[in-house]
Design a protein around this motif. Structure first.
Motif, PDB file in Angstrom:
ATOM      1  N   LEU A 100       0.857  -1.180   0.000  1.00 11.63           N
ATOM      2  CA  LEU A 100       0.000   0.000   0.000  1.00 11.63           C
ATOM      3  C   LEU A 100       0.891   1.228   0.000  1.00 11.63           C
ATOM      4  CD1 LEU A 100      -2.517   1.757   0.375  1.00 11.63           C
ATOM      5  CD2 LEU A 100      -2.497   1.149   2.820  1.00 11.63           C
ATOM      6  N   PHE A 101       0.854   1.964  -1.115  1.00 14.72           N
ATOM      7  CA  PHE A 101       1.588   3.218  -1.206  1.00 14.72           C
ATOM      8  C   PHE A 101       0.627   4.367  -0.910  1.00 14.72           C
ATOM      9  CE2 PHE A 101       4.244   0.549  -4.011  1.00 14.72           C
ATOM     10  CZ  PHE A 101       5.511   0.861  -3.551  1.00 14.72           C
ATOM     11  N   THR A 133      -5.943   3.350   5.259  1.00 15.20           N
ATOM     12  CA  THR A 133      -5.143   2.293   5.856  1.00 15.20           C
ATOM     13  C   THR A 133      -5.925   1.539   6.914  1.00 15.20           C
ATOM     14  OG1 THR A 133      -3.152   3.621   5.482  1.00 15.20           O
ATOM     15  CG2 THR A 133      -2.960   1.774   7.012  1.00 15.20           C
ATOM     16  N   ALA A 134      -6.635   2.279   7.761  1.00 13.44           N
ATOM     17  CA  ALA A 134      -7.424   1.639   8.816  1.00 13.44           C
ATOM     18  C   ALA A 134      -8.476   0.711   8.223  1.00 13.44           C
ATOM     19  CB  ALA A 134      -8.093   2.708   9.684  1.00 13.44           C
ATOM     20  N   THR A 135      -9.103   1.140   7.150  1.00 12.85           N
ATOM     21  CA  THR A 135     -10.174   0.357   6.533  1.00 12.85           C
ATOM     22  C   THR A 135      -9.630  -0.878   5.834  1.00 12.85           C
ATOM     23  OG1 THR A 135     -11.336   2.449   6.169  1.00 12.85           O
ATOM     24  CG2 THR A 135     -12.185   0.535   5.027  1.00 12.85           C
ATOM     25  N   LEU A 136      -8.371  -0.819   5.406  1.00 16.73           N
ATOM     26  CA  LEU A 136      -7.776  -1.948   4.677  1.00 16.73           C
ATOM     27  C   LEU A 136      -6.863  -2.818   5.538  1.00 16.73           C
ATOM     28  CD1 LEU A 136      -6.875  -0.270   1.265  1.00 16.73           C
ATOM     29  CD2 LEU A 136      -8.687  -1.939   1.706  1.00 16.73           C
ATOM     30  N   LEU A 137      -6.796  -2.568   6.832  1.00 12.53           N
ATOM     31  CA  LEU A 137      -5.872  -3.313   7.680  1.00 12.53           C
ATOM     32  C   LEU A 137      -6.062  -4.819   7.560  1.00 12.53           C
ATOM     33  CD1 LEU A 137      -5.712  -1.219  10.973  1.00 12.53           C
ATOM     34  CD2 LEU A 137      -3.793  -1.797   9.475  1.00 12.53           C
ATOM     35  N   ASP A 138      -7.301  -5.275   7.549  1.00 12.97           N
ATOM     36  CA  ASP A 138      -7.523  -6.713   7.473  1.00 12.97           C
ATOM     37  C   ASP A 138      -7.424  -7.251   6.053  1.00 12.97           C
ATOM     38  OD1 ASP A 138      -9.840  -5.659   6.429  1.00 12.97           O
ATOM     39  OD2 ASP A 138     -11.212  -6.824   7.673  1.00 12.97           O
ATOM     40  N   HIS A 139      -7.130  -6.367   5.090  1.00 10.61           N
ATOM     41  CA  HIS A 139      -6.934  -6.791   3.706  1.00 10.61           C
ATOM     42  C   HIS A 139      -5.445  -6.819   3.346  1.00 10.61           C
ATOM     43  CE1 HIS A 139      -8.709  -7.789  -0.139  1.00 10.61           C
ATOM     44  NE2 HIS A 139      -8.017  -6.860  -0.761  1.00 10.61           N
ATOM     45  N   LEU A 140      -4.599  -6.407   4.290  1.00 10.64           N
ATOM     46  CA  LEU A 140      -3.160  -6.461   4.091  1.00 10.64           C
ATOM     47  C   LEU A 140      -2.675  -7.861   4.446  1.00 10.64           C
ATOM     48  CD1 LEU A 140      -2.103  -3.105   5.819  1.00 10.64           C
ATOM     49  CD2 LEU A 140      -2.289  -3.517   3.356  1.00 10.64           C
ATOM     50  N   ARG A 141      -1.997  -8.497   3.521  1.00  9.01           N
ATOM     51  CA  ARG A 141      -1.510  -9.851   3.804  1.00  9.01           C
ATOM     52  C   ARG A 141      -0.356  -9.780   4.789  1.00  9.01           C
ATOM     53  NH1 ARG A 141       3.465 -11.184   2.158  1.00  9.01           N
ATOM     54  NH2 ARG A 141       4.394 -10.148   0.325  1.00  9.01           N
ATOM     55  N   GLU A 142      -0.074 -10.898   5.454  1.00  9.99           N
ATOM     56  CA  GLU A 142       1.108 -10.964   6.297  1.00  9.99           C
ATOM     57  C   GLU A 142       2.336 -10.828   5.396  1.00  9.99           C
ATOM     58  OE1 GLU A 142       0.932 -11.306  10.008  1.00  9.99           O
ATOM     59  OE2 GLU A 142      -0.798 -10.380   9.062  1.00  9.99           O
ATOM     60  N   GLY A 143       3.258  -9.983   5.785  1.00 13.09           N
ATOM     61  CA  GLY A 143       4.413  -9.684   4.960  1.00 13.09           C
ATOM     62  C   GLY A 143       4.224  -8.463   4.084  1.00 13.09           C
ATOM     63  N   ALA A 144       3.050  -7.824   4.166  1.00 15.57           N
ATOM     64  CA  ALA A 144       2.769  -6.640   3.353  1.00 15.57           C
ATOM     65  C   ALA A 144       3.589  -5.440   3.838  1.00 15.57           C
ATOM     66  CB  ALA A 144       1.279  -6.308   3.390  1.00 15.57           C
ATOM     67  N   ARG A 145       3.658  -4.428   2.979  1.00  8.91           N
ATOM     68  CA  ARG A 145       4.358  -3.195   3.325  1.00  8.91           C
ATOM     69  C   ARG A 145       3.428  -2.005   3.108  1.00  8.91           C
ATOM     70  NH1 ARG A 145      10.503  -3.710   0.793  1.00  8.91           N
ATOM     71  NH2 ARG A 145      10.513  -5.979   0.480  1.00  8.91           N
ATOM     72  N   VAL A 146       3.481  -1.059   4.022  1.00  7.95           N
ATOM     73  CA  VAL A 146       2.771   0.208   3.887  1.00  7.95           C
ATOM     74  C   VAL A 146       3.840   1.296   3.791  1.00  7.95           C
ATOM     75  CG1 VAL A 146       1.120   1.829   4.885  1.00  7.95           C
ATOM     76  CG2 VAL A 146       0.834  -0.646   5.263  1.00  7.95           C
ATOM     77  N   VAL A 147       3.795   2.054   2.704  1.00  6.57           N
ATOM     78  CA  VAL A 147       4.776   3.116   2.471  1.00  6.57           C
ATOM     79  C   VAL A 147       4.025   4.437   2.351  1.00  6.57           C
ATOM     80  CG1 VAL A 147       6.580   3.994   0.952  1.00  6.57           C
ATOM     81  CG2 VAL A 147       6.302   1.509   1.266  1.00  6.57           C
TER      82      VAL A 147
END
Length: 309
Positions: A100-101, A133-147
């Motif tokens: 997620l950029f 970001t808050a709304t997509l937290l549970d859509h981020l896979r383990e190992g994901a990156r937020v930049v």
């Protein structure tokens, strides 16, 4: 022709096969170049975001030509409902998000309040990415990156959560710098909360450089936009490709895969301002942002707040 951003970031050999990404603010500037680089690196899917529909579809066409599945979603980050709709579309168009950029943002000349009574720059540059970001937290896979795209302009102000609710003393440059401080604080606090929750997701902020070709100058007053545009031909001035390389380094490079909670500049973890290292301020920002948006506090913590690191 200048170098491609993936080469500048040292990630031209990284295989992004299977990667699904969202790049906000990707219809122009460094966001566009980041999205296109992901396509060249073999990303499975890229969600393109912006407000210019024609430009958005043009980026989608370029990504599709690389073999990447691409979708354009328009959304105004000053509109809470629009950000929620963006998140919902991302869920529909992807199985999960690997990168997620949080790149969308700008500097705005005139002071005004959004529909929820927040100064426009702070809302667009901080509250929009925070909500997404808050709304997509549970859509981020383990190992994901937020930049999160921040700026060296964060140096100077201290966090002032009262001033973001009025515009009577509005300064466009202060508002921008303050929102970039919020970006650095947000990214670091997100990293701490993800770690406390046991999530294998990293969060970092990035200074992409002062970039004449990014479109940023269109927000500046008087003759400055024309002056900035002339700098594009000056050797040594940061290019759009250079800026995109900073995002790619944090989002794609194997060298940053296990780094979280840092502020990057010139492809190096860099110490941000003292105000940006204030963990108590970061916690206040996190909690107050949820209150301003009238949402439950994401990744709520129960440990006592800290101080300045």
């Amino acid at each position: 022709m200048g170098k491609l951003p993936e080469r500048l970031a040292g990630v031209a050999d990284v295989d992004c096969d299977g990667i699904q990404a969202l790049v906000t603010g990707s219809t122009s500037g460094i966001g566009r170049e980041t999205a296109l680089a992901l396509g060249r690196l073999g990303a499975d899917a890229v969600v393109v975001h912006g407000r210019d529909v024609a430009a958005g579809h043009a980026v989608v066409d370029e990504l599709t030509a690389t073999g990447t599945t691409a979708t354009f979603v328009p959304a105004d980050f000053a509109d809470v409902a629009a950000v929620r709709d963006l998140a919902e579309t991302v869920r529909e168009e992807t199985d999960r998000i690997d990168i997620l950029f949080n790149n969308a943002g700008g500097l705005f000349r005139e002071g005004r309040l959004t529909d929820i009574g927040i100064e426009y720059t702070f809302h667009v540059n901080h509250l929009g990415p925070y909500l997404l970001t808050a709304t997509l937290l549970d859509h981020l896979r383990e190992g994901a990156r937020v930049v999160t795209t921040a700026s060296g302009a964060h140096r100077g102000p201290s966090l002032d959560l009262e001033r973001v609710q009025r515009v009577d003393d509005y300064s466009g440059f202060w508002a921008y710098s303050h929102s970039k401080l919020a970006n650095v604080l947000f990214a670091a606090e997100l990293a701490r909360r993800l770690d406390a929750a046991g999530r294998a997701v990293t969060s970092n902020s990035v200074h992409p450089g002062a970039i004449p070709g990014s479109g940023f100058s269109r927000f500046l007053p008087g003759p400055i936009p024309q002056l900035v545009r002339t700098l594009e031909a000056v050797p040594g001035v940061t290019s759009v490709a250079d800026g995109a390389a900073e995002l790619l380094f944090a989002g794609v490079s194997p060298r940053t895969a296990d780094i979280s909670g840092r502020y990057f500049s010139e492809q190096q973890p860099t110490t941000p301002s003292e105000a940006a290292r204030d963990t108590a301020a970061a916690r206040r920002l996190w909690e107050r942002s949820a209150e301003l948006l009238d949402i439950d506090e994401p990744l709520a913590r129960t440990d006592p707040p800290g101080g300045t690191e």
